[in-house]
Design a protein around this motif. Structure first.
Motif, mmCIF file in Angstrom:
data_model
loop_
_atom_site.group_PDB
_atom_site.id
_atom_site.type_symbol
_atom_site.label_atom_id
_atom_site.label_comp_id
_atom_site.label_asym_id
_atom_site.label_seq_id
_atom_site.Cartn_x
_atom_site.Cartn_y
_atom_site.Cartn_z
ATOM 1 N N ALA A 75 -18.957 8.665 -34.836
ATOM 2 C CA ALA A 75 -19.317 10.055 -34.542
ATOM 3 C C ALA A 75 -18.285 11.028 -35.106
ATOM 4 C CB ALA A 75 -19.466 10.246 -33.039
ATOM 5 N N TYR A 85 -26.955 12.952 -32.621
ATOM 6 C CA TYR A 85 -27.294 11.678 -31.979
ATOM 7 C C TYR A 85 -28.214 11.870 -30.770
ATOM 8 C CZ TYR A 85 -23.906 9.534 -35.046
ATOM 9 O OH TYR A 85 -23.239 9.096 -36.169
ATOM 10 N N ALA A 111 -24.933 4.887 -28.006
ATOM 11 C CA ALA A 111 -25.209 5.666 -29.211
ATOM 12 C C ALA A 111 -25.599 7.103 -28.904
ATOM 13 C CB ALA A 111 -26.317 4.993 -30.026
#
Length: 471
Positions: A70, A83, A126
């Protein structure tokens, strides 16, 4: 956002919707996962404990990896917000599969449990790691981050309230007597809601704090500077012990009420005398705890401004530890007293997560101030790793102790098993709570120090132009 770093209320609320989505699942993990696997999915407690340990340790390892990814993501929406858009639908679909009970034999069911639970937690990572890291870049102002964190956890406890109040009744209503069907359909409902909430968080927020323009990508340097960030290390250990406090107790709450408290004849205000099943009692117990926690979250920002985040954490947690330990001396029929202790302990210990996450954002500022590098995603992802390790170990300890004491689902328990449930509900988590308080006493960032750090960083960012919102 004004130059001072203040955010409009609508953006704070939009950010909160992300936790409303996440905690529909996280609250289920905390309160009902062990119960689901032992009493609905029907796998042995010892096998479930090993699955929790293996899958959550693996999941914890994924957290810093996701943080590193990220931190290196570059899109027109920023590093972390995309995301929420990309991962929300796969996450919701995997949630339905996880709570689906296939008609397999013991080995097949265990394989299914491992595959779906690990898949669910990887997708949770995630979407949730970037969402959590967004707190560190939505504003450069430490006080505003505490405010945003408070709203985030207002939504979190709101989701907890929803799960506590609705999940078991919804399972019963949608299943029509078939609990396995009811669990699966319930997560169709939760999944649709989660997708909508994540999309609101994506659309309604912006990223404003960027790494210094001179910062060069280096995983080795990022990891090196993280493990030498003393405030972060102390918060990591504090969080681990705090999560063990919560996880051990939450893992057995349903079992405690099903097997220790059971069905009770109670006289309740406004409801009168009535026989209440354990499902009703535990749902009410968890729901009232979430409501009290929500009230605590509304007050914690004010309290932290009066005494500082560290002192607020110590004072509030000490109260929660004492009240949790008191459950050891309660008899099964003292349900009303259980509710009183739950209300007060949730009011004081519920807001602790608000303080911890605001302090993690402060530790990211400290790292940037000290070393000239900002690794927001890694700071938060490695921190959630400690949460998951804590949950893994907490559930493992609880289920292993239950297995060693002869726990078997859906039958009357032995006196030894009942005593084990009582200890897991009271004194054992209290020990972890005391450890967490001792560790946080060494945390060095007070409000005066943070003000100095903020001043220096604002001067650097103004010179570099590192606070331009991502669209």
């Amino acid at each position: 956002m004004a130059k001072t770093g203040f955010l409009k209320l609508r953006e704070k609320l939009a950010y909160g919707f992300g936790d409303l989505a996440s905690v529909l699942y996280w609250q289920t993990f905390m309160l009902y996962f062990t119960f689901f696997y032992t009493d609905v999915f029907v796998i042995p407690a010892a096998a479930a404990s090993t699955m929790f340990l293996v899958s959550r340790v693996w999941d914890g390892i994924n957290d810093p990896l996701m943080g590193i990814v990220a931190d290196r993501t570059e899109t027109r929406w920023g590093k972390f917000r995309p995301y929420l858009l990309w991962m929300c639908v796969p996450f919701a679909v995997m949630g339905v599969l996880t709570f689906t009970t296939p008609d397999f034999g013991p080995t097949g069911k265990l394989v299914w449990a491992y595959a779906t639970f690990i898949g669910l937690m990887m997708l949770y990572t995630a979407v949730n790691i970037p969402y959590t890291a967004l707190l560190g870049v939505i504003t450069p102002d430490p006080a505003e981050r505490t405010s945003v964190s408070s709203i985030k956890f207002m939504f979190a406890f709101g989701a907890g309230f929803i799960v506590s109040a609705s999940l078991l009744p919804m399972v019963s209503a949608l299943g029509g007597g078939d609990d396995a069907k009811g669990w699966s359909l319930s997560f169709v409902v939760y999944g649709i809601a989660a997708v909508v909430f994540f999309l609101i968080a994506f659309a309604g927020t912006r990223e404003r704090v960027r790494p210094p323009r001179t910062q060069k990508p280096s995983i080795k340097r990022d990891l090196s500077e993280l493990v030498t960030n003393v405030p972060w290390l102390l918060l990591l250990a504090t969080t681990m012990a705090w999560v063990l406090f919560v996880a051990v107790r939450s893992s057995v709450t349903v079992h405690y009420f099903k097997y220790y408290v059971g069905t009770q004849d109670l006289v309740l205000p406004f409801l009168g005398a009535k026989t209440y099943t354990f499902e009703w009692i535990v749902s009410a117990f968890n729901t009232i705890g979430q409501a009290a926690s929500l009230v605590g979250v509304l007050l914690v920002s004010w309290f932290a401004r009066q005494v500082g985040k560290k002192n607020a954490f110590i004072i509030l947690f000490a109260s929660g530890v004492v009240l949790t330990a008191a459950f050891f001396w309660l008899k099964p029929e003292q349900v009303l007293l259980m509710f009183v202790l739950q209300i007060v302990s949730s009011l004081t210990s519920g807001p602790l997560c608000v303080l911890l996450w605001a302090m993690y954002a402060d530790s990211a500022d400290y790292g940037e101030w000290k070393r000239g590098r900002r690794t927001t995603g890694l700071v938060f992802s490695a921190s959630t790793m400690s949460q998951k390790f804590g949950w893994a170990f907490g559930a493992f300890v609880s289920l292993q102790l239950m297995a060693q004491l002869g726990f078997a689902p859906n039958v009357d328990q032995t006196p030894d098993t009942l005593r084990g449930l009582l200890l897991l509900m009271s004194l054992i988590p209290a020990v972890f709570g005391i450890l967490s308080i001792v560790i946080v006493c060494f945390y060095p960032l007070n409000e005066h120090k943070l003000a100095d750090i903020e001043k220096v960083l604002n001067e650097r960012r103004a010179a570099e132009g590192a606070t331009t919102p991502a669209g």
